[in-house]
Design a protein around this motif. Sequence first.
Motif, PDB file in Angstrom:
ATOM      1  N   PRO A  90       0.808  -1.223   0.000  1.00 59.49           N
ATOM      2  CA  PRO A  90       0.000   0.000   0.000  1.00 59.49           C
ATOM      3  C   PRO A  90       0.841   1.273   0.000  1.00 59.49           C
ATOM      4  O   PRO A  90       0.557   2.232   0.719  1.00 59.49           O
ATOM      5  CB  PRO A  90      -0.807  -0.135   1.294  1.00 59.49           C
ATOM      6  N   THR A  91       1.875   1.300  -0.824  1.00 62.07           N
ATOM      7  CA  THR A  91       2.775   2.456  -0.839  1.00 62.07           C
ATOM      8  C   THR A  91       2.067   3.724  -1.310  1.00 62.07           C
ATOM      9  O   THR A  91       2.366   4.824  -0.836  1.00 62.07           O
ATOM     10  CB  THR A  91       3.987   2.171  -1.748  1.00 62.07           C
ATOM     11  N   GLY A  92       1.135   3.581  -2.247  1.00 65.95           N
ATOM     12  CA  GLY A  92       0.421   4.754  -2.743  1.00 65.95           C
ATOM     13  C   GLY A  92      -0.469   5.375  -1.683  1.00 65.95           C
ATOM     14  O   GLY A  92      -0.607   6.603  -1.616  1.00 65.95           O
ATOM     15  N   LEU A  93      -1.086   4.538  -0.864  1.00 61.09           N
ATOM     16  CA  LEU A  93      -1.930   5.060   0.216  1.00 61.09           C
ATOM     17  C   LEU A  93      -1.083   5.811   1.234  1.00 61.09           C
ATOM     18  O   LEU A  93      -1.477   6.871   1.725  1.00 61.09           O
ATOM     19  CB  LEU A  93      -2.676   3.910   0.893  1.00 61.09           C
ATOM     20  N   HIS A  94       0.088   5.272   1.518  1.00 61.25           N
ATOM     21  CA  HIS A  94       1.016   5.951   2.432  1.00 61.25           C
ATOM     22  C   HIS A  94       1.385   7.329   1.880  1.00 61.25           C
ATOM     23  O   HIS A  94       1.354   8.335   2.607  1.00 61.25           O
ATOM     24  CB  HIS A  94       2.267   5.094   2.625  1.00 61.25           C
ATOM     25  N   SER A  95       1.706   7.382   0.600  1.00 64.23           N
ATOM     26  CA  SER A  95       2.084   8.656  -0.029  1.00 64.23           C
ATOM     27  C   SER A  95       0.914   9.631  -0.050  1.00 64.23           C
ATOM     28  O   SER A  95       1.096  10.842   0.153  1.00 64.23           O
ATOM     29  CB  SER A  95       2.565   8.410  -1.456  1.00 64.23           C
ATOM     30  N   PHE A  96      -0.297   9.110  -0.288  1.00 59.24           N
ATOM     31  CA  PHE A  96      -1.493   9.945  -0.313  1.00 59.24           C
ATOM     32  C   PHE A  96      -1.707  10.621   1.045  1.00 59.24           C
ATOM     33  O   PHE A  96      -1.956  11.837   1.118  1.00 59.24           O
ATOM     34  CB  PHE A  96      -2.704   9.086  -0.670  1.00 59.24           C
ATOM     35  N   LEU A  97      -1.589   9.857   2.112  1.00 56.68           N
ATOM     36  CA  LEU A  97      -1.782  10.424   3.449  1.00 56.68           C
ATOM     37  C   LEU A  97      -0.653  11.390   3.810  1.00 56.68           C
ATOM     38  O   LEU A  97      -0.893  12.429   4.433  1.00 56.68           O
ATOM     39  CB  LEU A  97      -1.869   9.302   4.484  1.00 56.68           C
ATOM     40  N   LYS A  98       0.544  11.067   3.418  1.00 50.78           N
ATOM     41  CA  LYS A  98       1.670  11.961   3.697  1.00 50.78           C
ATOM     42  C   LYS A  98       1.482  13.298   2.993  1.00 50.78           C
ATOM     43  O   LYS A  98       1.859  14.358   3.513  1.00 50.78           O
ATOM     44  CB  LYS A  98       2.977  11.300   3.247  1.00 50.78           C
ATOM     45  N   ARG A  99       0.869  13.250   1.828  1.00 46.03           N
ATOM     46  CA  ARG A  99       0.646  14.453   1.031  1.00 46.03           C
ATOM     47  C   ARG A  99      -0.480  15.312   1.607  1.00 46.03           C
ATOM     48  O   ARG A  99      -0.425  16.545   1.539  1.00 46.03           O
ATOM     49  CB  ARG A  99       0.316  14.034  -0.403  1.00 46.03           C
ATOM     50  N   HIS A 100      -1.504  14.684   2.155  1.00 45.55           N
ATOM     51  CA  HIS A 100      -2.706  15.431   2.533  1.00 45.55           C
ATOM     52  C   HIS A 100      -2.906  15.634   4.040  1.00 45.55           C
ATOM     53  O   HIS A 100      -3.598  16.586   4.434  1.00 45.55           O
ATOM     54  CB  HIS A 100      -3.938  14.739   1.963  1.00 45.55           C
ATOM     55  N   LEU A 101      -2.346  14.771   4.868  1.00 45.13           N
ATOM     56  CA  LEU A 101      -2.531  14.964   6.303  1.00 45.13           C
ATOM     57  C   LEU A 101      -1.677  16.127   6.790  1.00 45.13           C
ATOM     58  O   LEU A 101      -0.474  16.183   6.538  1.00 45.13           O
ATOM     59  CB  LEU A 101      -2.142  13.693   7.071  1.00 45.13           C
ATOM     60  N   ARG A 102      -2.301  17.033   7.519  1.00 46.13           N
ATOM     61  CA  ARG A 102      -1.568  18.162   8.078  1.00 46.13           C
ATOM     62  C   ARG A 102      -0.895  17.775   9.387  1.00 46.13           C
ATOM     63  O   ARG A 102       0.197  18.230   9.699  1.00 46.13           O
ATOM     64  CB  ARG A 102      -2.527  19.340   8.259  1.00 46.13           C
ATOM     65  N   ALA A 103      -1.563  16.935  10.161  1.00 50.99           N
ATOM     66  CA  ALA A 103      -0.987  16.449  11.409  1.00 50.99           C
ATOM     67  C   ALA A 103       0.093  15.414  11.112  1.00 50.99           C
ATOM     68  O   ALA A 103      -0.050  14.602  10.203  1.00 50.99           O
ATOM     69  CB  ALA A 103      -2.078  15.835  12.285  1.00 50.99           C
ATOM     70  N   LYS A 104       1.146  15.455  11.880  1.00 49.77           N
ATOM     71  CA  LYS A 104       2.229  14.476  11.733  1.00 49.77           C
ATOM     72  C   LYS A 104       2.196  13.441  12.855  1.00 49.77           C
ATOM     73  O   LYS A 104       2.842  12.396  12.759  1.00 49.77           O
ATOM     74  CB  LYS A 104       3.583  15.194  11.736  1.00 49.77           C
ATOM     75  N   THR A 105       1.471  13.737  13.912  1.00 51.58           N
ATOM     76  CA  THR A 105       1.335  12.816  15.044  1.00 51.58           C
ATOM     77  C   THR A 105      -0.132  12.729  15.443  1.00 51.58           C
ATOM     78  O   THR A 105      -0.951  13.575  15.055  1.00 51.58           O
ATOM     79  CB  THR A 105       2.140  13.297  16.260  1.00 51.58           C
ATOM     80  N   PHE A 106      -0.479  11.727  16.215  1.00 50.03           N
ATOM     81  CA  PHE A 106      -1.848  11.609  16.726  1.00 50.03           C
ATOM     82  C   PHE A 106      -2.214  12.833  17.552  1.00 50.03           C
ATOM     83  O   PHE A 106      -3.347  13.331  17.494  1.00 50.03           O
ATOM     84  CB  PHE A 106      -1.972  10.345  17.589  1.00 50.03           C
ATOM     85  N   GLU A 107      -1.257  13.317  18.315  1.00 48.28           N
ATOM     86  CA  GLU A 107      -1.518  14.438  19.214  1.00 48.28           C
ATOM     87  C   GLU A 107      -1.820  15.731  18.479  1.00 48.28           C
ATOM     88  O   GLU A 107      -2.460  16.636  19.037  1.00 48.28           O
ATOM     89  CB  GLU A 107      -0.317  14.636  20.153  1.00 48.28           C
ATOM     90  N   GLN A 108      -1.397  15.858  17.240  1.00 46.86           N
ATOM     91  CA  GLN A 108      -1.629  17.083  16.474  1.00 46.86           C
ATOM     92  C   GLN A 108      -2.994  17.115  15.784  1.00 46.86           C
ATOM     93  O   GLN A 108      -3.371  18.143  15.231  1.00 46.86           O
ATOM     94  CB  GLN A 108      -0.531  17.250  15.426  1.00 46.86           C
ATOM     95  N   LEU A 109      -3.724  16.024  15.809  1.00 45.83           N
ATOM     96  CA  LEU A 109      -5.055  15.991  15.203  1.00 45.83           C
ATOM     97  C   LEU A 109      -6.018  16.884  15.972  1.00 45.83           C
ATOM     98  O   LEU A 109      -5.876  17.073  17.188  1.00 45.83           O
ATOM     99  CB  LEU A 109      -5.588  14.556  15.181  1.00 45.83           C
ATOM    100  N   ASN A 110      -7.007  17.418  15.296  1.00 45.68           N
ATOM    101  CA  ASN A 110      -7.994  18.293  15.936  1.00 45.68           C
ATOM    102  C   ASN A 110      -8.916  17.538  16.882  1.00 45.68           C
ATOM    103  O   ASN A 110      -9.434  18.110  17.843  1.00 45.68           O
ATOM    104  CB  ASN A 110      -8.848  18.998  14.871  1.00 45.68           C
TER     105      ASN A 110
END
Length: 278
Positions: A90-110
């Motif tokens: 699932p390398t493409g899914l990993h890249s997709f999330l890396k591209r679009h997620l603003r949070a880098k850690t669980f703690e940074q999520l809203n």
Amino acid sequence: MFLHNPLNKYNAGYALSGGGARGFAHLGALKALEERKIKPDILAGTSAGALAGVLYADGYNPEEILDLFNHTNFKQFIELTFPTTGLFRPTGLHSFLKRHLRAKTFEQLNIPFIAVATDWNKGATVNFSRGNKLIESVVASCCVPLIFSPVYVGDRQYVDGGIFKNLPASTIRKKCRVLFGINVSMIMPPEDKNNLKYMAERTFNLMSISNTIADIRMCDVMIEVKGIENYWMFDLSHINTIYEKGYECAVNKLNEKKTTNAIIKYKALELLNFKKQV
């Protein structure tokens, strides 16, 4: 009447089931809940529910998440591998999330978020909710065995959380006062097909359904999205139709007299009073 319980840290929680591409129905249901001014204080998601949940927890609204996936296809999220532990990585899914997620850690999520996966070696459910392995945890939660190779989070291998916990209601039941469940994984209709794709998906579908029964009963409001059973797990060409079906089923559920009077209205008032007291 709901009493003050120190374990009930959160007022409202959402448990989002797995279901592959049928998970886009989560977005429609979330839209219906938003229209009624209902917002979660914590989210738990398995597989497709983890994918929808992490983007929602990151601050995207349902329409924005849907737009991220429009004009995409399954091939963009995978990499063909030598079929020893799975057909794809699932390398493409990993890249997709890396591209679009603003949070880098669980703690940074809203919104606090839990991704549910399965420890491949121990054969046990694992809940990820802390640290900087946010993307890896969500990708692991989505990795259907045989279709995808297990994903490493740290030094351990993980696969789809739907093996043991396709609807993660029990994951947050004690943490919240009101629990909303959204289940997009109804039983697939039997068909006269002998191809590997159908056999693998139906096997996983039957297995995941069997482990949701107890979790369904834990939910105060249970939204079950019916009418999308025929869509293939990885078919991204009907996501708008699936989204609309999720919205329709959620609206119908929320408009039920029993739900409106006994769950939404009463508990919403209880939550408002609770917030004023703490």
